[in-house]
Design a protein around this motif. Structure first.
Motif, short mmCIF file in Angstrom:
data_model
loop_
_atom_site.label_atom_id
_atom_site.label_comp_id
_atom_site.label_asym_id
_atom_site.label_seq_id
_atom_site.Cartn_x
_atom_site.Cartn_y
_atom_site.Cartn_z
N GLU A 139 0.89 -1.17 0.00
CA GLU A 139 0.00 0.00 0.00
C GLU A 139 0.93 1.22 0.00
O GLU A 139 1.68 1.42 0.95
CB GLU A 139 -0.83 -0.05 1.31
N SER A 140 0.88 2.02 -1.08
CA SER A 140 1.84 3.13 -1.11
C SER A 140 1.18 4.46 -0.75
O SER A 140 1.85 5.47 -0.62
CB SER A 140 2.54 3.21 -2.46
N GLY A 141 -0.15 4.46 -0.57
CA GLY A 141 -0.84 5.68 -0.14
C GLY A 141 -0.61 5.93 1.34
O GLY A 141 -0.10 5.06 2.05
#
Ligand code: PMV
Length: 332
Positions: A187-189
């Motif tokens: 998850e890069s958010g």
């Protein structure tokens, strides 16, 4: 006068979770971490003695600068205010910063950012605070883990059990044990619930008292395993600790879920690696991404296994590092 500092993120083996004083980041328990090498915040600071207002900018990978959004700029301005008071100076600061890794996703971006900010402000004012003083200054931004990012290698914060307000201390330098941290990004958010909120809610978990009671022994085990470079001892303790933190988060009122389905996929893959005789253990901060700790000899095998998982968008390969450093590559 202008100065640029690159400060690393760190990964906690024993987590800071719950505060006696949230604003001053005074922890309810001692934590132990490994400072990373490659995941860094680079921050350039210029002191404008006649300036009226602090200017906070974010730099893109291409080197362009844009005014930071209020949610980012406000804590930085508050920290600048404290740093001005510490230094006994007036005026304003121009600040530009850039992380070379995803921000707010459980990769200690606030630790790297606030450590870099404190060190860059001190450098641009030509102050040379001792490590203990810098550790305190870094933490005053409200991110406790920043107290650890001013030192390299393996770090405990606070240094003394009877001084919760005290600085971090290095337990061993990076050369002591070249451990790897492979970060499986699922998850890069940015996460939905800040670690600040997590600290605030931690004591509402019915299991929090049990966690605090178990920590001294677990921390002793972690520190001994570091001293003896014993991954078979360190790994299970680090994994147990990470699950404990998330147990507290999930049982807080209201509950906080940082894990995503991909988190569990990575956890299962690492158990499989162990079953096939590759020593690797996981830990997670307040986010969905998974840090996998292993020895350099197994880095390739572990990275390949993580990269093959459908849920893993990328694998950041990091390792223990030496701490902040000055840079001449200014952002403006
Ligand atoms: O430094 P903060 O306030 O962002 O809190 C850090 C919380 C954890 O990353 C989950 C644990 C730690 O000790 O780094």
């Amino acid at each position: 006068m202008k100065a640029t500092v690159e400060a690393p993120a760190n990964i906690a083996f024993i987590k800071y979770w719950g505060a006696r004083d949230l604003d001053a980041a005074v922890p309810l328990n001692a934590s132990v971490s490994m400072t990373l090498d490659r995941c860094r915040a680079r921050t350039t600071v210029e002191h404008l003695p006649d300036g009226a207002e602090d200017r906070v900018e974010l730099a893109t990978a291409a080197g362009e600068l844009a005014a930071a959004p209020p949610g980012f700029a406000e804590p930085v301005r508050r920290h600048l205010e404290r740093l001005r008071r510490w230094a006994g100076v007036g005026g304003a600061f121009r600040v530009a910063t850039r992380n070379n890794f995803p921000t707010g996703a459980g990769i200690a971006s606030s630790a790297a950012g606030f450590a870099a900010l404190a060190a860059a402000v001190a450098a641009c004012l030509e102050r040379r605070p001792e490590a203990a003083e810098l550790s305190r200054l870094a933490r005053l931004g409200g991110s406790g883990s920043a107290a650890r990012s001013v030192l390299g290698g393996f770090v405990r914060w606070p240094r003394d059990d009877d001084d919760a307000d005290g600085p971090a201390v290095q337990l061993a330098p990076a050369e002591h044990w070249p451990l790897c941290d492979l970060i499986a990004v699922v998850e890069s958010g940015a996460k939905e619930v800040s670690s600040r909120e997590g600290h605030r809610l931690a004591p509402t978990s019915p299991y929090f008292a049990a966690r605090l009671a178990a920590l001294p022994e677990r921390r002793r085990g972690v520190e001994e395993a570091i001293r003896e470079r014993d991954l078979e001892r360190l790994g299970p303790l680090v994994e147990e600790e990470a699950i404990d933190l998330h147990l507290i988060a999930m049982s807080s009122r209201p509950p906080i879920f940082y894990w995503q389905p991909g988190t569990l996929e990575v956890l299962a893959a690492v158990r499989e690696l162990r079953a096939s005789a590759t020593p690797a253990w996981v830990t997670m901060d307040a986010g969905a991404n998974v840090h996998v700790v292993c020895e350099p000899a197994d880095e390739q095998t572990v990275a390949a296994a993580l990269a093959a998982l459908p849920a893993v968008a990328s694998v950041l390969r990091d390792r223990v590092g030496a701490g902040p450093r000055r840079s001449e590559e200014h952002l403006f």
